[in-house]
Each structure stands twice: as structure tokens, then as C-alpha cells.
Design an enzyme around this catalytic site. Sequence first.
Site, PDB file in Angstrom:
ATOM      1  N   ASN A  10      -6.621  -7.387  -0.488  1.00 47.24           N
ATOM      2  CA  ASN A  10      -7.348  -6.127  -0.312  1.00 47.24           C
ATOM      3  C   ASN A  10      -7.293  -5.364  -1.631  1.00 47.24           C
ATOM      4  O   ASN A  10      -6.268  -4.779  -1.969  1.00 47.24           O
ATOM      5  CB  ASN A  10      -6.702  -5.322   0.829  1.00 47.24           C
ATOM      6  CG  ASN A  10      -7.399  -3.992   1.028  1.00 47.24           C
ATOM      7  OD1 ASN A  10      -8.473  -3.743   0.480  1.00 47.24           O
ATOM      8  ND2 ASN A  10      -6.786  -3.131   1.819  1.00 47.24           N
ATOM      9  N   LYS A  12      -8.922  -2.742  -2.388  1.00 47.56           N
ATOM     10  CA  LYS A  12      -9.120  -1.303  -2.187  1.00 47.56           C
ATOM     11  C   LYS A  12     -10.149  -0.782  -3.191  1.00 47.56           C
ATOM     12  O   LYS A  12     -11.138  -1.460  -3.434  1.00 47.56           O
ATOM     13  CB  LYS A  12      -7.767  -0.573  -2.268  1.00 47.56           C
ATOM     14  CG  LYS A  12      -6.707  -1.259  -1.378  1.00 47.56           C
ATOM     15  CD  LYS A  12      -5.455  -0.479  -1.213  1.00 47.56           C
ATOM     16  CE  LYS A  12      -4.493  -1.258  -0.320  1.00 47.56           C
ATOM     17  NZ  LYS A  12      -3.307  -0.507   0.036  1.00 47.56           N
ATOM     18  N   HIS A  94      -8.301  -0.497   8.471  1.00 46.31           N
ATOM     19  CA  HIS A  94      -7.192  -0.314   7.527  1.00 46.31           C
ATOM     20  C   HIS A  94      -6.661   1.111   7.648  1.00 46.31           C
ATOM     21  O   HIS A  94      -7.416   2.055   7.876  1.00 46.31           O
ATOM     22  CB  HIS A  94      -7.660  -0.597   6.092  1.00 46.31           C
ATOM     23  CG  HIS A  94      -6.496  -0.678   5.150  1.00 46.31           C
ATOM     24  ND1 HIS A  94      -5.914   0.446   4.616  1.00 46.31           N
ATOM     25  CD2 HIS A  94      -5.783  -1.733   4.702  1.00 46.31           C
ATOM     26  CE1 HIS A  94      -4.880   0.077   3.866  1.00 46.31           C
ATOM     27  NE2 HIS A  94      -4.782  -1.241   3.905  1.00 46.31           N
ATOM     28  N   GLU A  96      -5.831   3.208   5.560  1.00 48.81           N
ATOM     29  CA  GLU A  96      -6.459   4.195   4.654  1.00 48.81           C
ATOM     30  C   GLU A  96      -7.820   4.634   5.189  1.00 48.81           C
ATOM     31  O   GLU A  96      -8.233   5.776   4.990  1.00 48.81           O
ATOM     32  CB  GLU A  96      -6.557   3.595   3.240  1.00 48.81           C
ATOM     33  CG  GLU A  96      -5.172   3.503   2.596  1.00 48.81           C
ATOM     34  CD  GLU A  96      -4.972   2.334   1.651  1.00 48.81           C
ATOM     35  OE1 GLU A  96      -5.966   1.750   1.180  1.00 48.81           O
ATOM     36  OE2 GLU A  96      -3.800   1.988   1.387  1.00 48.81           O
ATOM     37  N   GLU A 165       0.139  -4.015   9.711  1.00 43.73           N
ATOM     38  CA  GLU A 165       0.545  -3.380   8.455  1.00 43.73           C
ATOM     39  C   GLU A 165       1.260  -2.065   8.755  1.00 43.73           C
ATOM     40  O   GLU A 165       0.609  -1.030   8.961  1.00 43.73           O
ATOM     41  CB  GLU A 165      -0.680  -3.083   7.597  1.00 43.73           C
ATOM     42  CG  GLU A 165      -1.455  -4.314   7.197  1.00 43.73           C
ATOM     43  CD  GLU A 165      -2.293  -4.035   5.959  1.00 43.73           C
ATOM     44  OE1 GLU A 165      -2.011  -4.652   4.923  1.00 43.73           O
ATOM     45  OE2 GLU A 165      -3.192  -3.186   6.013  1.00 43.73           O
TER      46      GLU A 165
HETATM   47  P1  PGA Z   1       0.257  -3.343  -0.372  1.00 41.46           P
HETATM   48  O1  PGA Z   1      -1.058  -3.022   0.488  1.00 41.46           O
HETATM   49  O2  PGA Z   1       0.413  -4.846  -0.401  1.00 41.46           O
HETATM   50  O3  PGA Z   1      -0.021  -2.763  -1.728  1.00 41.46           O
HETATM   51  O4  PGA Z   1       1.388  -2.689   0.315  1.00 41.46           O
HETATM   52  C1  PGA Z   1      -1.345  -3.737   1.661  1.00 41.46           C
HETATM   53  C2  PGA Z   1      -2.611  -3.220   2.266  1.00 41.46           C
HETATM   54  O5  PGA Z   1      -2.867  -2.015   2.234  1.00 41.46           O
HETATM   55  O6  PGA Z   1      -3.418  -4.005   2.820  1.00 41.46           O
END
Ligand code: PGA
Length: 256
Positions: A10, A12, A94, A96, A165
Site C-alpha cells: 500500500n 498510500k 483502510h 486512513e 490492520e
Molecule cells: P505500515 O502500513 O506497514 O506502514 O504500518 C500498513 C498499512 O497502512 O497498510
Amino acid sequence: MPRRPVIGGNWKCNPATRDELATLIETVNKCETTHCDVYVCPSPLHVASCLVRITNDVKICPQNCNFTGTGAYTGEMAVEQMSDMGIDWVLLGHSERREYFSETDTVLATKCKYALEKGFKVVYCIGEKLDVREQGLEAIMAVIQSQLEQVKGMLDADKMVIAYEPVWAIGTGVTASPEQAQETHAAIRQWIADNVSADVAAAIRIQYGGSAKAANAPELYACPDIDGFLVGGASLKPEFADMVKILADAFIAKTP
Ligand code: PGA
């Protein structure tokens, strides 16, 4: 038969430049997909470029989609548009998106249903925040149940992957311990067995996400209910290809 591992990168809202994107794509093109499903979630602006330049079997999995088709939905991407480009995976829910873009379980269920109807595979993200983690497994499962309730009728091992997550582990460098992750994955699988079916529970893949990296991948993937990773920060580094290899090698070792 063991479940085939699945790993996602991901990205982002990264990277900032086309040069950095070229480097990321080089890493993706090194990923060996024979024994592991691999997908990457580029920023919407980079999706078209990735489609042309990713030359192996790594899937492009956009980070979001519209809740319905094309039309007057400024800022959105329709699954019809993705489909026309050859895309058939999408990431939904997700933390976020939930936190910063106010995506609710109801809107996510609508998106999920729409994408599945159009033939997409959906990676559906769930997970609790720190205050809930501190209250223990019962509280964690209450959150997870609320996140899965509206999509439980859609759960299908061939069409969906669940990404567990824990929000407190995302981007923090604080990974869930294998014991914490396994306990929650097993509880999620049990919830699916009780609320969907034993067959779906046994076959559906549940990824762990939250500061997963090459260094902690072997011990996490050794847990019986962890079927791979959704990777944020480490997917922006060459070690993403190492993580694919760790999963593939371990899968080969445990396949009779
Ligand atoms: P991270 O993010 O591996 O940087 O903790 C995981 C995600 O948000 O999918």
C-alpha cells in the site's frame, strides 16, 4: 492444502516523484508471483503508469473506488473505468480512509457490493484502535464484528481478502506480536465460521498489516491464521521483494 499467501504493497499517497516511482516499479518487477499473490496499491495518479510498466503478474489494486458507476462524482474513480484498464482488484476500508475521509461501514459495504458485482476482488481492511486493544480481545472483536457485519453476506474466499490492520500498529513501528496477531486472526476466522460458514472461514485469506517488514515477516507468517501481509512503509523499499520471497519460500516448505 495450505492457503496461498497474499501480500500487498500500500503506497498510500507516495511517492512524490516519477523517479521514485520508477525505482518502486523496479522492485515490483522483481517480485516472483509463482507461489504468492502480490498486489500493489499505487496513488490514483500513478495507476496508469504502473499498468504499463509493471510487467509481471503483480496486480494493481487501487486504494479506493466509487460506490456506484461513472457520472457526476467529482474526485472519484469508478470500477468500470478500472475494469476497462484491466484492473480487477480494489482495496477498501483502510483505516486512513475511515479516519480522514469519513468512510463508514455502510458506505464501505455499498462499495464492496458494487465492486464484487462488477467482478472485482476486494481486499477489505479492518482493525481496532489502541484504546480498544487495551481493553482486550472481547472489545477488539466487538469492533471487528461491527466492521464485518454488513459485508458478512459477501465474504467469499475467491473474491475477498481480509486485511487485519490494528490501527495502533500502522506506520508506528510497533508491530503486533505474533501472539497478539495470531489470537486476533484466529478470533476473526472463528467469527466467520460462526456467522458465515466453516468452509469460508477455512479458505478465506487474512492478511496482517501494521509495521510488517522483512525482519518480522517470518515469525508472523509462521502463525497458522496469518496468510500474508498488507505492507505500507516497507513496500516503498526494496525489502518488499524480499517479503514476497519469504512468503513464497515458507509456503513451498509447508505445502505437502
Ligand atoms: P505500515 O502500513 O506497514 O506502514 O504500518 C500498513 C498499512 O497502512 O497498510
